[in-house]
Scaffold this motif. Sequence first.
Motif, short mmCIF file in Angstrom:
data_model
loop_
_atom_site.label_atom_id
_atom_site.label_comp_id
_atom_site.label_asym_id
_atom_site.label_seq_id
_atom_site.Cartn_x
_atom_site.Cartn_y
_atom_site.Cartn_z
N LEU A 430 21.05 0.62 54.65
CA LEU A 430 21.15 -0.71 55.23
C LEU A 430 20.67 -1.45 54.00
O LEU A 430 21.01 -2.62 54.01
N ALA A 431 19.44 -0.82 53.11
CA ALA A 431 18.29 -2.14 52.23
C ALA A 431 17.62 -1.04 51.65
O ALA A 431 17.75 0.16 52.00
N PHE A 432 17.39 -1.27 50.39
CA PHE A 432 16.60 -1.00 49.58
C PHE A 432 15.62 -1.60 48.48
O PHE A 432 16.19 -2.85 48.98
N VAL A 433 14.77 -1.47 48.25
CA VAL A 433 13.60 -1.79 47.00
C VAL A 433 13.91 -0.96 45.53
O VAL A 433 13.32 0.10 45.83
N GLY A 434 14.33 -1.23 44.87
CA GLY A 434 14.64 -0.26 43.47
C GLY A 434 13.37 -0.94 42.78
O GLY A 434 13.06 -0.10 42.10
N GLY A 435 12.86 -1.71 42.96
CA GLY A 435 11.12 -2.18 41.74
C GLY A 435 10.61 -3.21 41.63
O GLY A 435 10.91 -4.34 42.75
N VAL A 436 9.01 -3.53 41.65
CA VAL A 436 8.09 -4.69 41.84
C VAL A 436 9.52 -6.09 40.79
O VAL A 436 8.72 -7.43 41.44
N ASN A 437 9.79 -5.18 39.36
CA ASN A 437 10.29 -6.53 38.83
C ASN A 437 11.35 -6.16 37.45
O ASN A 437 11.62 -5.32 36.47
N PHE A 438 13.16 -6.86 38.15
CA PHE A 438 13.68 -5.87 37.58
C PHE A 438 14.16 -6.60 36.06
O PHE A 438 15.10 -5.52 34.80
N LYS A 439 13.59 -7.92 35.80
CA LYS A 439 13.75 -8.41 34.52
C LYS A 439 12.84 -7.34 33.44
O LYS A 439 13.25 -7.35 31.98
N LYS A 440 11.49 -6.58 34.05
CA LYS A 440 10.78 -5.91 33.19
C LYS A 440 11.45 -4.19 33.11
O LYS A 440 11.22 -3.46 31.98
N SER A 441 11.98 -4.24 34.38
CA SER A 441 12.77 -2.47 34.22
C SER A 441 13.49 -2.40 35.43
O SER A 441 13.66 -2.62 35.88
N GLN A 442 14.80 -2.21 34.56
CA GLN A 442 16.01 -1.69 35.61
C GLN A 442 15.99 -0.52 36.32
O GLN A 442 17.04 -0.29 36.64
N LEU A 443 15.08 0.14 36.04
CA LEU A 443 15.04 1.36 36.40
C LEU A 443 14.54 1.86 37.92
O LEU A 443 13.88 0.73 38.55
N ASN A 444 16.11 2.21 38.94
CA ASN A 444 15.82 1.97 40.11
C ASN A 444 14.96 3.11 40.92
O ASN A 444 15.20 4.09 41.10
N HIS A 445 13.99 2.49 41.19
CA HIS A 445 12.86 3.67 42.21
C HIS A 445 13.43 4.46 43.03
O HIS A 445 13.14 5.29 43.60
N ALA A 446 14.62 3.60 43.88
CA ALA A 446 15.05 3.93 45.29
C ALA A 446 15.79 6.01 45.23
O ALA A 446 15.83 6.46 45.61
N PHE A 447 16.58 5.25 43.83
CA PHE A 447 18.03 6.00 43.76
C PHE A 447 17.76 7.34 42.65
O PHE A 447 17.90 8.40 42.59
N ASP A 448 16.96 6.93 41.85
CA ASP A 448 16.83 7.14 40.16
C ASP A 448 15.89 8.67 39.83
O ASP A 448 16.10 8.63 38.77
N THR A 449 14.68 8.25 40.24
CA THR A 449 13.26 8.63 40.20
C THR A 449 12.98 9.81 40.97
O THR A 449 12.83 9.88 41.81
N LYS A 450 12.55 10.69 40.49
CA LYS A 450 12.70 11.83 40.88
C LYS A 450 10.75 11.85 40.69
O LYS A 450 9.96 12.40 39.85
N ARG A 451 10.07 12.49 42.19
CA ARG A 451 8.40 12.28 41.60
C ARG A 451 8.14 13.69 43.39
O ARG A 451 8.49 13.58 44.30
N SER A 452 7.39 13.69 43.10
CA SER A 452 6.24 15.09 43.83
C SER A 452 6.92 14.59 45.30
O SER A 452 5.58 12.72 45.57
N PRO A 453 7.07 14.84 46.06
CA PRO A 453 6.53 14.08 47.35
C PRO A 453 5.28 14.38 48.31
O PRO A 453 5.00 13.80 49.08
#
Length: 911
Positions: A430-453
């Motif tokens: 329904l919605a997501f947040v990809g990051g705090v500043n798209f201009k500085k980083s286009q990396l989508n932290h909702a879909f594209d980064t893998k982190r320790s859960p």
Amino acid sequence: MKNLWNSIVNSFKSIHSWSDFAKKANLTIEVIRRIILYSLAGLLIIMSLAIGLGMGYVSALTNQVTVPTKHEMKTELQDVNNSATLYFANGEKVESLQKDLEGKKVSLSEMSPYLKKAIVSTEDSDFYRHKGVVPKSIFRAVISDVTGIGAQTGGSTLTQQTVKMQMLSSETTWKRKAVEIFLAMRVDKYFSKQEILQDYLNAATFGRNNKGQNIQGVQAAAQGLFGKNASDLNIAESAFIAGLPQSPSIYTPYDLHGKIKDDNSLGMKRKDIVLYRMYRDNQITESQYNSARKFDLNSDFQKPAKLSSKEIKYGYLYNTLTTQAQTILIKRLAKNDGIKYSDVIKDDNLYKNYSTQADNELHNKNYKIYSTIDKKLYDAMNSQVQQFKGNLGTVHSDDATDPTTGKAITVSEPVQNGSVLLDNKSGQVLAFVGGVNFKKSQLNHAFDTKRSPGSSIKPLITFAPAIENGLIGSQTMLADFKTSFNKYSPTDYGETIQNRFVSARETLEESYNIPSVNLYNYLLSQNVSSKKYMSKMGINLSDKEYKQLGITLGGTANGVTVLQQASAFSTFANKGVHVDPYVVAKVSDPAGKTIYQHKGSKSRVFTKQTSYIIKNMLHGVVTKGTASALSYEANFNTKNLFGKTGTSNDYRDNWFIGSTQGVTMASWIGYDNFYGNNYNLASNSTDINQELWAKMANAAYQEDKSTFKTSETFSKPEGVKSYKVDKETGTYTGSIGYNGITTKVNQHTANSLFYKGSPKNMSYDKFAIGAKSKNYKLFWDNYFGRSNGYAVVKQVGSNNKSTDELANENGSGRTSGFSNSTNSNASSEVVTNSSSSSTSNSNSQTNSTTSNGTSETGTGSGAGAGTGNGSTTGSDTSTGSTGSEGGTTSGTGDTGTTSGTDTAETPAAGA
């Protein structure tokens, strides 16, 4: 043949008169004639067979092609100067894709007559006479292609070129050529020559303009090269533009920056060739021809101009939908060619080919991509992140080297956020947040980064499988004492040990590590595989990872995405059924035909009984556990909210995932650690992330209350059994022998929920998973009044913080008296002196005989490895240390994915 020749020679030797010569000559001529006739006949038969086979082959190739209607063909032929459009769920436009080609569509009447004549004379002098194709040209092109002899011409008419540009991909296969011929004849049948010529002149590419943009159509060419409309072009200008389509990149006068090339001689020679063909076809007079050749085009070209940039408002959404739409088109293109997508992704060259085709389609044709994203919810969540991002943590600045240019640069590292709001029933994002500043980083932290859960994985990988297989109930006791699995020594949060037995419920509420490791080790010893459950929920880990005890604390090799974790967690809210998440709902082609419609995929993972018990246990996380702050931070009733926190080693990652019956929202915060940095979150990151989660949830709830379904309760399904058990042992009440005396144990009772199995009978030992004899002795001595250090929290590391400080950092019991939960299932029911009463959140003794041990979890030393027999891998030199994040990160920092190593697979701390 040799005998025939010898016979002819002998015949001539036997000639004795002119009469004999005449007879022999006639015979020879007859033989030669017959040889020639037989050869021609054979050749004709071979050609007939070849033509027949060729026609059969063409028929076979085109037989599978869907015959487009006249309307579909018209739409595709006229689809120029467009690009795909992205839409929100309500049909509101997000953005149109950035076009690869700059252009504007104009009618034929708005084009210079010289331009039309120049194109026809140059590209297809028989245009007005043929029926879409010229057989001799095709035959010549085929012979040239097969033999490699002759000019490499395509044998394409203007009609074929238009079909290729507008209706087909750019691949050069026999199948595409056959389909091109078939469609060209069909187009010629339904449309006039004027319509076809107009479509061609609007669709063809003409190199670059004075801004460095790729241009499409004669109007864009006229304006970009000469600063005038297509209708105002003179003969020389028309001839130059008409010569460009053969090789736009070579003949164009501008480079990719919009600057005029130093050498445009090839373009000028091409212009002269076009003029000559116009003169040859009597389209211009000799005087016009000579005058146009002398015209100074170099001084006619426009001066370079600066290209204005366009800001994309919804950058993360734009990129996400574009990427997913591209994958959909790649699959479709491959399927049309009879190739499996699984084979495409295995072949880099093949994938690159289809990826390029799909990219061209999206950026140059009017596809429509409809998403599941609710605009109001998306705006609400992202607005809260923008307002709150200054509170997420320190923004670090550092000097670094640009890996592309090698130059020294200054970089800033803010705390990033990736969040996902998921509809439980449908799987729609329904919605997501990809990051705090798209201009500085286009990396989508909702879909594209893998982190320790971190510990957010505990319910998924350990507790739900244990309940599903009847190994535990909600009050089953787990050991939380100092322990070691062949040099792997886990600790709780802040390198502490609770030094007591802890119920399964409290273990999740307070997110203790040691009991979780003991339970996971018990799963392995009982041959219960978590893999089958995790895979069904969309999380695929290796067999090696499943053998590591630290996996229950989030010690993965590569980590998980926020979307994966949110989707897996929604399984509990969905009564044990996992629904694949998705963002693209539908894609339609330029003709308006739906070419993709999402088809939901569901999979039963856990029973509804197991899911209910897990939800019941995780509700305590929100009411009085590590996420208890949400009880007063949330602006909606949390009586049906359940969730789980998670923190990886050294505060590298922090998670909170919360679910109602309607939605699941996951929030992660952490540093990207680009350029080899090693920044960690503050020690109060659990508080910070929960506050952010609450702000996003509140804002989304305010926009759409019905989606959350906060009033829907967790109805207990049939098959969930509630047993009254002794609160200290998790067993049935009963009697034990202590120091030679039989004593009844029934002072405090609680209700334990089971799906399969039932509580054990009261016994002196064997009632707690992972316990040793000395642990039981310590417990019973304390139970019967001896002060021996049982339940006194121990610190094994160098952390100087008090246990109260550690507990406060992790949110344990912070909301005593503030919970707005009215669900009696939020906590264990405690019975004192046989008098039953449901405890409230103000009772810090709800699940424990002591008030100690309220700190959250951390990690143990060494590798998070080990199976039921205690084998380990990895580092084993640091007893009591927190270890490294989820499988450890590589030396370049965790910039989106963490790379695991064979020598340091340590678990993540679980908050």
